[in-house]
Design an enzyme around this catalytic site. Structure first.
Site, mmCIF file in Angstrom:
data_model
loop_
_atom_site.group_PDB
_atom_site.id
_atom_site.type_symbol
_atom_site.label_atom_id
_atom_site.label_comp_id
_atom_site.label_asym_id
_atom_site.label_seq_id
_atom_site.Cartn_x
_atom_site.Cartn_y
_atom_site.Cartn_z
ATOM 1 N N CYS A 112 0.839 -1.205 0.000
ATOM 2 C CA CYS A 112 0.000 0.000 0.000
ATOM 3 C C CYS A 112 0.874 1.256 0.000
ATOM 4 O O CYS A 112 1.535 1.532 -0.985
ATOM 5 C CB CYS A 112 -0.992 -0.028 1.166
ATOM 6 S SG CYS A 112 -2.391 1.093 0.894
ATOM 7 N N HIS A 219 -3.793 -5.028 0.648
ATOM 8 C CA HIS A 219 -3.228 -5.422 1.946
ATOM 9 C C HIS A 219 -3.286 -6.944 2.119
ATOM 10 O O HIS A 219 -4.183 -7.459 2.779
ATOM 11 C CB HIS A 219 -3.975 -4.726 3.092
ATOM 12 C CG HIS A 219 -3.587 -3.301 3.285
ATOM 13 N ND1 HIS A 219 -2.494 -2.923 4.040
ATOM 14 C CD2 HIS A 219 -4.127 -2.147 2.810
ATOM 15 C CE1 HIS A 219 -2.384 -1.601 4.032
ATOM 16 N NE2 HIS A 219 -3.367 -1.105 3.293
ATOM 17 N N GLU A 221 -1.535 -8.776 3.986
ATOM 18 C CA GLU A 221 -1.330 -9.182 5.393
ATOM 19 C C GLU A 221 -2.670 -9.284 6.128
ATOM 20 O O GLU A 221 -2.759 -9.978 7.144
ATOM 21 C CB GLU A 221 -0.370 -8.207 6.098
ATOM 22 C CG GLU A 221 -0.970 -6.881 6.568
ATOM 23 C CD GLU A 221 -1.183 -5.881 5.435
ATOM 24 O OE1 GLU A 221 -0.955 -6.220 4.261
ATOM 25 O OE2 GLU A 221 -1.604 -4.743 5.755
#
Ligand code: MN
Length: 246
Positions: A112, A219, A221
């Site tokens: 990001c 994202h 994660e």
């Protein structure tokens, strides 16, 4: 021995000076087989270049985490009226970290803001506000649970990202209002949204000593627990930290 992955952290002056790093990144690196090591920015660094160089010596790869907007002064623009929070101290440390990693061939993954910062550090620029500059763009800042995928992305065939993910089309989450443009010299688009917004960049092969330099606009994660496919990005970083290439 597991490779140490340096993760850039935030410093929130408005939050009592707290150092912040989402546990998402820490978990993803551990699940991928690495050891996370947080690198916070500080005003007390008198030389960001040498600090960045020393920090990178403590690990085998760099993960540039998400966060606030990059100060547009770093790509030669003034602040757009819809510019969000900026943190110049974090910018300076991360710009130095990214440049040193590229120069020394240290594997780097930007997520990001981290992808945007990587692009700026390598000489590219940003669209400061997608909605203002691209009226027909999709909503890229969606009010939704962090793991929830909201738009499609086309992965460029033949890219390193395509080798890592093994899919032509994926659905991703989206929590950004800026986008990479123009791309830095030596970097190419590795994925795009259906409205043309750049969703991933990577260093072209043969451009300097750094072979693994990848940025994704979404994202992963926050997604890998529900969608294990996305753990592959972190596994690729850990593998690159050990000298392997996707
Ligand atoms: Mn998006």
């Amino acid at each position: 021995m597991k490779p140490v992955i340096i993760i850039s952290a935030d410093w929130r002056e408005e939050a009592g000076g707290a150092i912040e790093l989402g546990n998402w990144y820490v978990s993803a690196v551990i699940q991928a087989g690495g050891i996370p090591l947080a690198a916070p920015p500080s005003e007390d660094f008198d030389d960001f270049e040498s600090a960045a160089s020393d920090i990178l010596s403590a690990g085998s790869a760099l993960l540039l985490s998400g966060g606030p907007d990059v100060d547009p002064c770093f790509f030669g623009q003034g602040p757009h009226r819809r510019l969000g929070r900026v943190n110049p101290v974090r910018d300076q440390l991360e710009m130095a970290l990214a440049r040193h990693a590229l120069k020394r061939g240290i594997p780097v993954l930007g997520i990001c803001r981290g992808m945007q910062l990587l692009n700026v550090a390598a000489g590219g620029g940003l669209v400061q506000d997608i909605q203002s500059s691209m009226p027909k763009a999709l909503c890229h800042f969606v009010q939704a649970p962090r793991a929830y995928p909201t738009h499609w992305v086309t992965v460029v065939p033949g890219s390193m990202l395509h080798r890592i993910l093994g899919h032509d089309r994926i659905r991703v989450n989206s929590f950004h209002h800026q986008a990479c443009s123009p791309l830095a010299p030596g970097f190419v688009q590795a994925a795009r949204a259906d409205d043309g917004v750049v969703e991933a960049i990577e260093l072209q092969p043969g451009q300097g000593p750094s072979h693994f330099a990848l940025g994704v606009q979404w994202h992963p994660e926050c997604m890998f627990r529900k969608f294990p496919l996305f753990l592959r990005l972190f596994e690729a970083l850990v593998k690159a930290a050990q000298g392997g290439m996707p």
